[in-house]
Design a protein around this motif. Structure first.
Motif, mmCIF file in Angstrom:
data_model
loop_
_atom_site.group_PDB
_atom_site.id
_atom_site.type_symbol
_atom_site.label_atom_id
_atom_site.label_comp_id
_atom_site.label_asym_id
_atom_site.label_seq_id
_atom_site.Cartn_x
_atom_site.Cartn_y
_atom_site.Cartn_z
ATOM 1 N N ILE A 190 54.536 5.829 47.033
ATOM 2 C CA ILE A 190 55.698 5.271 46.634
ATOM 3 C C ILE A 190 55.255 3.578 46.801
ATOM 4 N N ASP A 191 54.743 3.476 48.195
ATOM 5 C CA ASP A 191 54.517 2.142 48.552
ATOM 6 C C ASP A 191 53.571 1.270 47.822
ATOM 7 N N LEU A 192 52.777 2.016 47.135
ATOM 8 C CA LEU A 192 51.652 1.407 46.399
ATOM 9 C C LEU A 192 52.288 1.141 45.008
ATOM 10 N N VAL A 193 53.343 1.774 44.650
ATOM 11 C CA VAL A 193 53.887 1.575 43.294
ATOM 12 C C VAL A 193 54.885 0.327 43.531
ATOM 13 N N LYS A 194 55.512 0.310 44.561
ATOM 14 C CA LYS A 194 56.429 -0.932 44.996
ATOM 15 C C LYS A 194 55.575 -2.538 45.149
ATOM 16 N N THR A 195 54.510 -2.253 45.703
ATOM 17 C CA THR A 195 53.599 -3.299 45.981
ATOM 18 C C THR A 195 53.215 -3.778 44.448
ATOM 19 N N LEU A 196 52.944 -2.675 43.697
ATOM 20 C CA LEU A 196 52.348 -3.274 42.350
ATOM 21 C C LEU A 196 53.448 -3.987 41.478
ATOM 22 N N GLN A 197 54.807 -3.323 41.794
ATOM 23 C CA GLN A 197 55.790 -3.837 41.039
ATOM 24 C C GLN A 197 56.189 -5.402 41.528
ATOM 25 N N THR A 205 61.284 2.131 38.493
ATOM 26 C CA THR A 205 62.709 2.451 38.307
ATOM 27 C C THR A 205 63.079 4.144 38.606
ATOM 28 N N LYS A 206 62.277 4.760 38.229
ATOM 29 C CA LYS A 206 62.325 6.421 38.584
ATOM 30 C C LYS A 206 62.463 6.463 40.301
ATOM 31 N N ILE A 207 61.483 5.704 40.783
ATOM 32 C CA ILE A 207 61.406 6.059 42.247
ATOM 33 C C ILE A 207 62.534 5.454 43.055
ATOM 34 N N CYS A 208 63.312 4.221 42.257
ATOM 35 C CA CYS A 208 64.444 3.858 43.181
ATOM 36 C C CYS A 208 65.632 4.833 42.838
ATOM 37 N N THR A 226 51.861 22.108 58.152
ATOM 38 C CA THR A 226 50.970 21.275 57.925
ATOM 39 C C THR A 226 50.846 20.477 56.446
ATOM 40 N N TYR A 227 50.765 21.282 55.517
ATOM 41 C CA TYR A 227 50.732 20.762 54.191
ATOM 42 C C TYR A 227 51.758 19.936 53.729
ATOM 43 N N ASP A 228 53.151 20.543 54.271
ATOM 44 C CA ASP A 228 54.387 19.899 53.787
ATOM 45 C C ASP A 228 54.267 18.535 54.325
ATOM 46 N N SER A 229 53.960 18.233 55.623
ATOM 47 C CA SER A 229 53.983 16.640 56.369
ATOM 48 C C SER A 229 53.075 16.197 55.779
ATOM 49 N N GLN A 230 51.764 16.676 55.387
ATOM 50 C CA GLN A 230 50.996 15.671 54.956
ATOM 51 C C GLN A 230 51.189 15.268 53.485
ATOM 52 N N ALA A 231 51.836 16.171 52.958
ATOM 53 C CA ALA A 231 52.373 15.931 51.345
ATOM 54 C C ALA A 231 53.401 14.954 51.493
ATOM 55 N N CYS A 232 54.136 14.898 52.464
ATOM 56 C CA CYS A 232 55.036 13.873 52.414
ATOM 57 C C CYS A 232 54.677 12.549 52.869
ATOM 58 N N LYS A 233 53.443 12.450 53.445
ATOM 59 C CA LYS A 233 52.842 11.148 53.828
ATOM 60 C C LYS A 233 52.198 10.755 52.660
ATOM 61 N N TRP A 234 51.536 11.733 51.650
ATOM 62 C CA TRP A 234 50.845 11.038 50.506
ATOM 63 C C TRP A 234 51.729 10.498 49.633
ATOM 64 N N LEU A 235 53.037 11.251 49.570
ATOM 65 C CA LEU A 235 53.938 10.878 48.588
ATOM 66 C C LEU A 235 54.663 9.470 49.223
ATOM 67 N N ARG A 264 51.929 -3.161 33.295
ATOM 68 C CA ARG A 264 53.186 -3.641 33.896
ATOM 69 C C ARG A 264 54.444 -2.601 33.489
ATOM 70 N N ASN A 265 54.333 -2.360 32.297
ATOM 71 C CA ASN A 265 55.538 -1.594 31.738
ATOM 72 C C ASN A 265 55.467 0.023 32.230
ATOM 73 N N GLN A 266 54.370 0.313 32.687
ATOM 74 C CA GLN A 266 54.095 1.549 33.394
ATOM 75 C C GLN A 266 54.728 1.777 34.703
ATOM 76 N N ILE A 267 54.359 0.679 35.464
ATOM 77 C CA ILE A 267 54.672 0.475 36.816
ATOM 78 C C ILE A 267 56.248 0.098 36.966
ATOM 79 N N GLU A 268 56.554 -0.452 36.005
ATOM 80 C CA GLU A 268 58.292 -0.859 36.004
ATOM 81 C C GLU A 268 59.104 0.534 35.887
#
Length: 363
Positions: free
Chosen positions: A275-282, A301-304, A262-271, A293-297
């Motif tokens: 990631i979606d939030l960071v991409k939206t901000l980017q 880059t790391k997420i990609c 259960t925790y693994d599946s929830q953790a995957c959703k949170w992650l 802006r530099n922090q988000i970039e």
């Protein structure tokens, strides 16, 4: 991004017949099975499914024949032992005579370990698994290595390192020896040595090896994948308070090996939400203050550079058996033909009901 399917199979001795029944219902719904993984008896089922997946019925017929013709074993009669009866005869057959296609008692003991007090147990194991290895050599051919379809992952525990080991067909040529290692449950069975390493049953670490599968997929595979995951949970979550020592051990087994993802599946959703939030901000970085802006970039880059796995998990949970007393006797060591048939029937019904419940959500 196309959704593929993943099948996760637990360990549980004779309860693997439940997984077989569930697969009869699931197979027609798995036209794009990408990953099949398991531990212990689940590793045996997973390896046979992978090997026969490209049959017309995705290997469902072969798996059923394997359970009904190879693993279903007639019981001997033990009228002088406590608890005489069909189910107890099956249990005593498994304990005293083993299973001709999975494990057999060690030779040379002065008398069966079960009739000796635990303080006298100097053995590291009580059965041999040569029969299991011979059976797998007969019905399972080496699988992998390379991008073979579907991907097969079986897990074991490295005794000396004290950590889980996933044998992955993308990287390893999985053989009968690897599957035996996955099912070498102590203290009943001996450790399995492979290339100088000694392994025990993977269920000791994780009986639902979803985390091990995700770790393996981080090493090899596409960067962005989406999976519908089917987990077959053979151990009931709820049961009455045990009334005998035999029932105590049964409940210990159920709690120890039940699904805990259960925790693994929830953790995957949170992650994925992160990631979606960071991409939206980017995408709107030009509207952000320079430091942010530099922090988000940097984060983007790391997420990609990391692999991303989206999971939609369906758990097929074994329903309560109508006769709780009968269930408490048979447990996971009754391989008699009637028990195998009732487990397969239960697995098929539970899986079908779960699939029927999903249909309205798919419309």
């Amino acid at each position: 991004m196309q959704t593929q399917t993943m099948l996760i199979l637990q360990g549980g001795g004779a309860l693997g017949a439940y997984e077989c029944g569930a697969y009869q219902a699931l197979a027609p719904h798995l036209p794009n099975l990408a990953v099949v993984a398991g531990t212990s008896i689940g590793a045996i089922n997973a390896s046979l499914i992978a090997h026969h997946y490209h049959d017309a019925d995705h290997g469902a017929g072969f798996l059923r024949r394997f359970w009904t013709e190879i693993l279903a074993t007639p019981s001997h009669s033990f009228p002088l032992l406590a608890g005489a009866g069909r189910r107890w005869d099956a249990v005593w057959t498994s304990i005293l005579r083993g299973h001709p296609h999975l494990y057999t008692p060690r030779l040379g003991d002065p008398f069966a370990w079960v009739f000796r007090p635990p303080v006298s147990w100097s053995e590291t194991h009580f059965y041999t698994t040569q029969a299991m290895e011979e059976t797998l050599h007969r019905y399972f051919e080496p699988y992998g290595s390379g991008a073979v379809d579907p991907r097969l992952i079986v897990t074991a525990v490295d005794i000396e390192e004290g950590k889980s080991r996933a044998f992955d067909s993308y990287e390893d040529r999985i053989t009968a020896e690897h599957v035996v290692a996955s099912g070498s449950l102590p203290p009943g069975f001996p450790a399995k040595e492979i290339k100088g390493k000694h392994y025990w049953d993977g269920g000791l670490w994780s009986n639902t090896p979803l985390p091990e599968v995700l770790n393996a997929m981080q090493k090899a595979g596409p960067m962005d994948e989406r999976y519908h995951v089917y987990i077959i949970d053979v151990f009931p979550k709820q049961r009455r308070v045990p009334q005998t020592n035999w029932e105590v051990w049964q409940r210990i087994t159920e709690i120890t090996y039940a699904d805990k993802t259960t925790y693994d599946s929830q953790a995957c959703k949170w992650l994925n939400q992160y990631i979606d939030l960071v991409k939206t901000l980017q995408e709107h970085a030009d509207q952000l203050p320079t430091p942010l802006r530099n922090q988000i970039e940097q984060k983007y880059t790391k997420i990609c550079q990391e692999k991303r796995v989206h999971l939609d998990i369906t758990i097929i949970t074994r329903s309560a058996f109508p006769d709780e007393q009968a269930e408490s006797i048979s447990r996971e060591i009754d391989f008699s033909p009637p028990r195998i048939e009732e487990l397969m029937k239960q697995g098929y019904q539970d899986a079908k009901q779960t699939l029927d419940k999903e249909k309205p959500d798919e419309k």
